[in-house]
Write a protein that holds these residues in place. Sequence first.
Motif, PDB file in Angstrom:
ATOM      1  N   TRP A 184       0.846  -1.194   0.000  1.00 53.27           N
ATOM      2  CA  TRP A 184       0.000   0.000   0.000  1.00 53.27           C
ATOM      3  C   TRP A 184       0.878   1.239   0.000  1.00 53.27           C
ATOM      4  CZ3 TRP A 184      -5.090   0.035  -0.764  1.00 53.27           C
ATOM      5  CH2 TRP A 184      -5.796  -1.161  -0.560  1.00 53.27           C
ATOM      6  N   HIS A 185       0.445   2.248  -0.727  1.00 55.92           N
ATOM      7  CA  HIS A 185       1.108   3.545  -0.773  1.00 55.92           C
ATOM      8  C   HIS A 185       0.095   4.599  -0.337  1.00 55.92           C
ATOM      9  CE1 HIS A 185       4.311   1.742  -3.214  1.00 55.92           C
ATOM     10  NE2 HIS A 185       3.322   1.081  -3.789  1.00 55.92           N
TER      11      HIS A 185
ATOM     12  N   HIS B 266     -13.207   1.948   4.067  1.00 62.17           N
ATOM     13  CA  HIS B 266     -13.749   1.590   2.754  1.00 62.17           C
ATOM     14  C   HIS B 266     -12.608   1.137   1.851  1.00 62.17           C
ATOM     15  CE1 HIS B 266     -17.523   3.601   3.755  1.00 62.17           C
ATOM     16  NE2 HIS B 266     -16.797   4.621   4.201  1.00 62.17           N
ATOM     17  N   THR B 267     -12.810   0.065   1.095  1.00 59.63           N
ATOM     18  CA  THR B 267     -11.848  -0.401   0.106  1.00 59.63           C
ATOM     19  C   THR B 267     -12.601  -0.627  -1.188  1.00 59.63           C
ATOM     20  OG1 THR B 267     -10.516  -1.468   1.822  1.00 59.63           O
ATOM     21  CG2 THR B 267     -10.125  -2.167  -0.445  1.00 59.63           C
ATOM     22  N   VAL B 268     -12.140   0.013  -2.266  1.00 60.51           N
ATOM     23  CA  VAL B 268     -12.807  -0.075  -3.563  1.00 60.51           C
ATOM     24  C   VAL B 268     -11.760  -0.271  -4.646  1.00 60.51           C
ATOM     25  CG1 VAL B 268     -14.308   1.090  -5.219  1.00 60.51           C
ATOM     26  CG2 VAL B 268     -14.651   1.453  -2.771  1.00 60.51           C
ATOM     27  N   ARG B 269     -12.051  -1.177  -5.557  1.00 58.17           N
ATOM     28  CA  ARG B 269     -11.198  -1.430  -6.715  1.00 58.17           C
ATOM     29  C   ARG B 269     -11.823  -0.722  -7.923  1.00 58.17           C
ATOM     30  NH1 ARG B 269      -9.799  -7.499  -8.710  1.00 58.17           N
ATOM     31  NH2 ARG B 269      -7.920  -6.995  -9.879  1.00 58.17           N
TER      32      ARG B 269
ATOM     33  N   THR C 245      -6.669  -0.403  -6.382  1.00 55.68           N
ATOM     34  CA  THR C 245      -7.472  -0.515  -5.174  1.00 55.68           C
ATOM     35  C   THR C 245      -7.173   0.676  -4.277  1.00 55.68           C
ATOM     36  OG1 THR C 245      -7.430  -2.920  -5.312  1.00 55.68           O
ATOM     37  CG2 THR C 245      -8.035  -1.974  -3.189  1.00 55.68           C
ATOM     38  N   PHE C 246      -8.243   1.332  -3.819  1.00 54.21           N
ATOM     39  CA  PHE C 246      -8.118   2.480  -2.929  1.00 54.21           C
ATOM     40  C   PHE C 246      -8.711   2.124  -1.574  1.00 54.21           C
ATOM     41  CE2 PHE C 246      -7.964   4.235  -7.134  1.00 54.21           C
ATOM     42  CZ  PHE C 246      -6.947   5.160  -7.029  1.00 54.21           C
ATOM     43  N   ARG C 247      -8.099   2.658  -0.525  1.00 56.29           N
ATOM     44  CA  ARG C 247      -8.557   2.390   0.843  1.00 56.29           C
ATOM     45  C   ARG C 247      -8.622   3.710   1.597  1.00 56.29           C
ATOM     46  NH1 ARG C 247      -4.868  -1.758   3.941  1.00 56.29           N
ATOM     47  NH2 ARG C 247      -3.448   0.012   3.866  1.00 56.29           N
TER      48      ARG C 247
ATOM     49  N   ILE D 211      -4.779   9.451   0.479  1.00 52.87           N
ATOM     50  CA  ILE D 211      -5.511   8.190   0.412  1.00 52.87           C
ATOM     51  C   ILE D 211      -4.503   7.068   0.178  1.00 52.87           C
ATOM     52  CG2 ILE D 211      -5.932   8.134  -2.079  1.00 52.87           C
ATOM     53  CD1 ILE D 211      -8.839   7.294  -1.390  1.00 52.87           C
ATOM     54  N   SER D 212      -4.837   5.863   0.625  1.00 51.27           N
ATOM     55  CA  SER D 212      -3.979   4.700   0.390  1.00 51.27           C
ATOM     56  C   SER D 212      -4.413   4.004  -0.885  1.00 51.27           C
ATOM     57  CB  SER D 212      -4.068   3.725   1.569  1.00 51.27           C
ATOM     58  OG  SER D 212      -3.570   4.323   2.741  1.00 51.27           O
ATOM     59  N   TRP D 213      -3.462   3.439  -1.635  1.00 50.06           N
ATOM     60  CA  TRP D 213      -3.760   2.800  -2.901  1.00 50.06           C
ATOM     61  C   TRP D 213      -2.709   1.739  -3.228  1.00 50.06           C
ATOM     62  CZ3 TRP D 213      -0.092   2.934  -6.729  1.00 50.06           C
ATOM     63  CH2 TRP D 213       0.941   3.853  -6.557  1.00 50.06           C
TER      64      TRP D 213
END
Length: 123
Positions: free
Chosen positions: A34-35, A82-85, A76-78, A118-120
């Motif tokens: 994750w970044h 919430h986590t969404v692809r 993928t974003f977190r 945001i994390s991705w």
Amino acid sequence: DGPFAAAGASAADTLPVPPPLLAQPPVGRVSIAWHTTEVSWYGPGFYGQRTACGEAMTQQLVGVAHRSLPCGTLVTFRWNGHTVRAPVVDRGPYVAGSLWDLTPGLCALLDHCFTGPISWKVT
């Protein structure tokens, strides 16, 4: 000391220097870590237009803009539980310091419709 060692050099002197750490993975590689980076969002002024990848920009479109990743690349974003692809659907962002531009549909799913961190990861 090895076949490539200079005369009088020790083995430690001939070890390769590791590459510098990157803020994001190179294009074309899957990111397993994750970044966290700055993102922005866009939409209202673009509704009804086509994205660079041929999608119709709507309030419901779930996608992301990136300057160089190929259309359809899944990311993928977190954020805040919430986590969404989402696929890359456009080029951008055009906001200084942002790596991604989130579409309205992605913003809504993530509850993250502001410029900020945001994390991705590329998946």
